[in-house]
Design an enzyme around this catalytic site. Structure first.
Site, PDB file in Angstrom:
ATOM      1  N   ASP A   1      46.059 110.178  -8.427  1.00  0.00           N
ATOM      2  CA  ASP A   1      46.881 109.053  -8.865  1.00  0.00           C
ATOM      3  C   ASP A   1      45.971 107.956  -9.387  1.00  0.00           C
ATOM      4  O   ASP A   1      45.184 107.378  -8.633  1.00  0.00           O
ATOM      5  CB  ASP A   1      47.732 108.517  -7.704  1.00  0.00           C
ATOM      6  N   LEU A   2      46.064 107.659 -10.657  1.00  0.00           N
ATOM      7  CA  LEU A   2      45.114 106.780 -11.332  1.00  0.00           C
ATOM      8  C   LEU A   2      45.031 105.408 -10.657  1.00  0.00           C
ATOM      9  O   LEU A   2      46.038 104.712 -10.511  1.00  0.00           O
ATOM     10  CB  LEU A   2      45.517 106.615 -12.802  1.00  0.00           C
ATOM     11  N   ASP A   3      43.805 105.028 -10.250  1.00  0.00           N
ATOM     12  CA  ASP A   3      43.502 103.719  -9.667  1.00  0.00           C
ATOM     13  C   ASP A   3      44.355 103.395  -8.440  1.00  0.00           C
ATOM     14  O   ASP A   3      44.605 102.228  -8.142  1.00  0.00           O
ATOM     15  CB  ASP A   3      43.674 102.610 -10.719  1.00  0.00           C
ATOM     16  N   GLU A   4      44.797 104.415  -7.714  1.00  0.00           N
ATOM     17  CA  GLU A   4      45.620 104.194  -6.532  1.00  0.00           C
ATOM     18  C   GLU A   4      45.016 104.839  -5.290  1.00  0.00           C
ATOM     19  O   GLU A   4      45.699 105.012  -4.285  1.00  0.00           O
ATOM     20  CB  GLU A   4      47.038 104.717  -6.772  1.00  0.00           C
TER      21      GLU A   4
END
Length: 284
Positions: free
Chosen positions: A226-229
């Protein structure tokens, strides 16, 4: 030089007697605990702990400590990691155009702030190769397009194996790592500014300036699909004045990115981060 120590990162469902059981394992084998820290998450129902003890005088050889502790941990439903302070991790720094985080990490490493080896720098652009040459580090230029991404990620996986890399640090590497790549890399740390998601895409500092933002921050986290999470390791902010122009915003942003990434890498290398779910406990 300090004598080597063993470091245990431990989590399990919360229950009575956990501190005593872990401490007794160390005591019964002649160990001397140097540091002990713990945290209870009542919502998750978890107990999390970090213990560090001297290996000198410990009755168990280090190669069998894990198996011996596993006999205690398994009935508790625990997950755990065992590390040794004299182990020297090998990390690879990945970059794109910007050099501020790369240069900061290399300087800190040269100054002895990080106990690690840095044998490899990877970039999707060629222009930072002189930096790698200056520090005597191998540089791999792997340009990535939509058509070549899968092929180049396979090459990246091969490089991690070839150089025995334990940790990948994305020092402003402006590419999204695929879920397939992440299956082959145990730990990846990323850094990004705090304008996400409010100011995504190109020119975030210009748009933040136009909105009159009052703080700039940075977040270092473990990378997930999950991008940048991913689980956050470290964050910080600096204040912005109405006197600051876009150039000053960028300077302040780069400063806070440098320090936050350096802190996150140091905490990881010192085995002070424990991930559970999408969170971390940082035993700093």
């Amino acid at each position: 030089m300090a004598s080597p120590t063993a470091i245990l990162l431990f989590s399990c469902p919360d229950q009575k007697g956990l501190v005593a059981k872990i401490a007794n394992f160390i005591y019964a084998n002649g160990g001397n605990i140097l540091h002990a820290d713990q945290h209870r998450d009542p919502e998750a129902g978890l107990f999390l702990s970090r213990l560090e003890w001297e290996l000198e005088g410990f009755n168990l050889p280090r190669e069998i400590i894990g198996a011996a502790f596993g006999a205690i941990a398994q009935p508790l439903g625990a997950t755990w990691q065992l590390h040794f302070s004299d182990a020297v991790p090998r990390l690879s720094i990945w970059v794109s155009h910007q050099d501020h985080c790369l240069l900061d990490l290399l300087w800190r490493h040269k100054a002895g702030e990080f106990k690690a080896e840095i044998p490899l720098i990877v970039s999707n652009h060629p222009h930072l190769k002189p930096v790698a040459d200056q520090f005597g580090i191998a540089f791999e230029h792997l340009p990535i397009t939509k058509d070549t991404k899968a092929e180049q990620e396979q090459r990246q996986i091969e490089l991690l194996k070839q150089y025995g890399i334990d940790l990948v640090v994305l020092a402003k590497y402006m590419q999204v790592l695929s879920p397939d790549f992440l299956k082959h890399s145990d730990r990846v740390i990323n850094i990004h500014h705090s304008f996400l998601p409010a100011f995504m895409g190109a020119n975030p500092y210009q748009r933040a300036f136009q909105r009159g933002v009052k703080i700039i921050g940075a977040t270092a986290h473990y990378v997930t699909s999950d991008l940048d999470e991913g689980p956050i390791i470290e964050q910080d902010v600096v204040r912005i004045s109405h006197r600051d122009d876009v150039k000053e915003l960028i300077r302040k942003g780069k400063d806070v990115e440098r320090i936050v990434l350096a802190r996150a890498v140091r905490l990881h290398l010192q085995n002070r981060t424990l991930v559970y779910g999408n969170r971390t406990v940082v035993f700093a």
